[in-house]
Design a protein around this motif. Structure first.
Motif, mmCIF file in Angstrom:
data_model
loop_
_atom_site.group_PDB
_atom_site.id
_atom_site.type_symbol
_atom_site.label_atom_id
_atom_site.label_comp_id
_atom_site.label_asym_id
_atom_site.label_seq_id
_atom_site.Cartn_x
_atom_site.Cartn_y
_atom_site.Cartn_z
ATOM 1 N N THR A 29 35.796 48.606 20.750
ATOM 2 C CA THR A 29 36.082 50.147 20.195
ATOM 3 C C THR A 29 37.151 50.075 19.262
ATOM 4 O OG1 THR A 29 36.852 51.048 21.992
ATOM 5 C CG2 THR A 29 34.354 51.078 21.755
ATOM 6 N N ALA A 30 38.199 49.396 19.357
ATOM 7 C CA ALA A 30 39.469 49.407 18.664
ATOM 8 C C ALA A 30 39.228 49.123 17.119
ATOM 9 C CB ALA A 30 40.394 48.263 18.928
ATOM 10 N N ILE A 31 39.948 49.991 16.269
ATOM 11 C CA ILE A 31 40.211 49.946 14.877
ATOM 12 C C ILE A 31 41.379 49.006 14.585
ATOM 13 C CG2 ILE A 31 40.688 51.178 12.868
ATOM 14 C CD1 ILE A 31 39.536 53.605 14.474
ATOM 15 N N SER A 32 42.268 48.832 15.248
ATOM 16 C CA SER A 32 43.588 48.156 14.949
ATOM 17 C C SER A 32 43.250 46.614 15.127
ATOM 18 C CB SER A 32 44.665 48.442 16.166
ATOM 19 O OG SER A 32 45.584 47.436 15.881
ATOM 20 N N THR A 33 43.662 45.819 14.171
ATOM 21 C CA THR A 33 43.585 44.497 14.152
ATOM 22 C C THR A 33 44.299 43.754 15.254
ATOM 23 O OG1 THR A 33 43.372 44.359 11.635
ATOM 24 C CG2 THR A 33 43.910 42.287 12.633
ATOM 25 N N ASN A 34 45.214 44.383 15.539
ATOM 26 C CA ASN A 34 46.250 43.674 16.538
ATOM 27 C C ASN A 34 45.308 43.854 17.989
ATOM 28 O OD1 ASN A 34 48.367 43.212 15.340
ATOM 29 N ND2 ASN A 34 49.336 45.210 15.656
ATOM 30 N N ILE A 35 44.540 44.818 18.342
ATOM 31 C CA ILE A 35 43.767 44.852 19.429
ATOM 32 C C ILE A 35 42.507 44.068 19.076
ATOM 33 C CG2 ILE A 35 42.633 46.419 20.947
ATOM 34 C CD1 ILE A 35 44.721 48.604 20.430
ATOM 35 N N LYS A 36 41.971 44.321 18.251
ATOM 36 C CA LYS A 36 40.608 43.775 17.754
ATOM 37 C C LYS A 36 40.611 42.447 17.800
ATOM 38 C CE LYS A 36 36.209 45.248 15.862
ATOM 39 N NZ LYS A 36 35.932 46.135 16.622
ATOM 40 N N GLU A 37 41.431 41.592 16.952
ATOM 41 C CA GLU A 37 41.373 40.379 16.864
ATOM 42 C C GLU A 37 42.546 39.635 17.711
ATOM 43 O OE1 GLU A 37 41.485 39.715 12.664
ATOM 44 O OE2 GLU A 37 39.620 40.895 12.583
ATOM 45 N N ARG A 38 43.616 40.199 17.739
ATOM 46 C CA ARG A 38 44.845 39.317 18.317
ATOM 47 C C ARG A 38 44.768 39.645 20.021
ATOM 48 N NH1 ARG A 38 48.657 41.572 13.916
ATOM 49 N NH2 ARG A 38 48.065 40.036 12.214
ATOM 50 N N LEU A 39 43.951 40.465 20.512
ATOM 51 C CA LEU A 39 44.254 40.880 21.680
ATOM 52 C C LEU A 39 45.395 41.137 22.254
ATOM 53 C CD1 LEU A 39 41.686 38.285 23.366
ATOM 54 C CD2 LEU A 39 41.064 40.269 22.100
ATOM 55 N N ASP A 40 46.109 41.933 21.557
ATOM 56 C CA ASP A 40 47.705 42.432 21.826
ATOM 57 C C ASP A 40 47.427 43.587 22.592
ATOM 58 O OD1 ASP A 40 50.229 42.468 21.979
ATOM 59 O OD2 ASP A 40 50.729 43.047 19.969
ATOM 60 N N PHE A 41 47.065 43.400 23.811
ATOM 61 C CA PHE A 41 46.934 44.781 24.756
ATOM 62 C C PHE A 41 46.921 44.280 26.200
ATOM 63 C CE2 PHE A 41 42.730 43.924 23.764
ATOM 64 C CZ PHE A 41 41.978 43.911 24.885
ATOM 65 N N SER A 42 47.146 45.098 27.196
ATOM 66 C CA SER A 42 46.852 44.756 28.497
ATOM 67 C C SER A 42 46.042 45.849 29.256
ATOM 68 C CB SER A 42 48.048 44.710 29.302
ATOM 69 O OG SER A 42 48.888 43.467 28.714
ATOM 70 N N CYS A 43 45.299 45.600 30.142
ATOM 71 C CA CYS A 43 44.605 46.405 30.874
ATOM 72 C C CYS A 43 44.769 46.267 32.410
ATOM 73 C CB CYS A 43 43.043 46.521 30.391
ATOM 74 S SG CYS A 43 42.775 46.916 29.046
ATOM 75 N N ALA A 44 45.013 47.173 33.252
ATOM 76 C CA ALA A 44 45.332 47.092 34.674
ATOM 77 C C ALA A 44 44.952 48.299 35.431
ATOM 78 C CB ALA A 44 46.887 46.842 34.738
ATOM 79 N N LEU A 45 44.616 47.925 36.664
ATOM 80 C CA LEU A 45 44.602 48.936 37.664
ATOM 81 C C LEU A 45 45.797 49.160 38.469
ATOM 82 C CD1 LEU A 45 40.958 48.049 38.849
ATOM 83 C CD2 LEU A 45 41.414 49.889 37.245
ATOM 84 N N PHE A 46 46.161 50.472 38.920
ATOM 85 C CA PHE A 46 47.155 50.700 39.585
ATOM 86 C C PHE A 46 46.890 51.506 40.883
ATOM 87 C CE2 PHE A 46 48.742 49.914 35.623
ATOM 88 C CZ PHE A 46 49.958 48.714 35.642
ATOM 89 N N GLY A 47 47.609 51.176 42.094
ATOM 90 C CA GLY A 47 47.258 52.264 43.221
ATOM 91 C C GLY A 47 47.685 53.422 43.395
ATOM 92 N N PRO A 48 47.699 54.336 44.158
ATOM 93 C CA PRO A 48 48.157 55.513 44.320
ATOM 94 C C PRO A 48 49.647 55.704 44.133
ATOM 95 C CG PRO A 48 47.081 54.941 46.454
ATOM 96 C CD PRO A 48 46.807 54.036 45.459
ATOM 97 N N ASP A 49 50.276 54.391 44.537
ATOM 98 C CA ASP A 49 51.895 54.606 44.723
ATOM 99 C C ASP A 49 52.322 54.057 43.582
ATOM 100 O OD1 ASP A 49 50.935 52.048 45.180
ATOM 101 O OD2 ASP A 49 52.190 51.362 46.638
ATOM 102 N N GLY A 50 51.242 53.897 42.461
ATOM 103 C CA GLY A 50 52.060 53.251 41.020
ATOM 104 C C GLY A 50 52.097 51.684 41.340
#
Length: 141
Positions: free
Chosen positions: A89-110
């Motif tokens: 869904t990204a518009i940015s080339t950095n995200i869409k093509e270069r995969l310059d992002f991170s996704c993570a899950l954090f617990g209730p304590d951060g």
């Protein structure tokens, strides 16, 4: 439809109940009937699965190796799905093509629970950022 249970291979008939553990196989699908569950074929040919015996199983803080692996893979899958949706869904080339992002899950304590293998260099900053936001902003359940 063929049912493979721990004891034998049989054909599933209407209104027949199969107690787990068992695997129900037909030409289009495979259904796993877990232990303490049962499956029944309705008159319309649908499979209904009743989960457990009505008593919830307690999962304590101590996990065995199988439970730990299942939860680890589930959490990793959630983080990976977050990344795929962000990329799609990204518009940015950095995200869409270069995969310059991170996704993570954090617990209730951060603290970090799981992360997707995109660009993990962001994760060090994400941990501090999440913990700061939890400290700076009142978050309700």
């Amino acid at each position: 439809m063929e049912v493979i249970s721990t004891l034998a291979s049989i054909s599933l008939r209407t209104c027949q109940v199969i107690h787990g553990p068992a695997i129900i196989i037909d030409k289009n699908s495979t259904i796993l009937v877990e232990p303490d569950c049962k499956a029944e074929m309705t008159k319309k040919g649908d499979i209904t699965i009743m989960i457990g015996k009505g008593k919830p199983r307690h999962i304590g803080k101590e996990l065995d190796a199988i439970q730990l692996s299942i939860f680890s893979h589930r959490f990793m899958s959630i983080a990976e799905q977050m990344g795929r949706i962000l990329q799609r869904t990204a518009i940015s080339t950095n995200i869409k093509e270069r995969l310059d992002f991170s996704c993570a899950l954090f617990g209730p304590d951060g603290r970090l629970v799981s992360n997707a293998p995109h660009i993990p260099s962001h994760l060090g900053a994400m941990l501090d950022g999440v913990q700061y936001q939890m400290w700076a902003i009142e978050i309700n359940e």
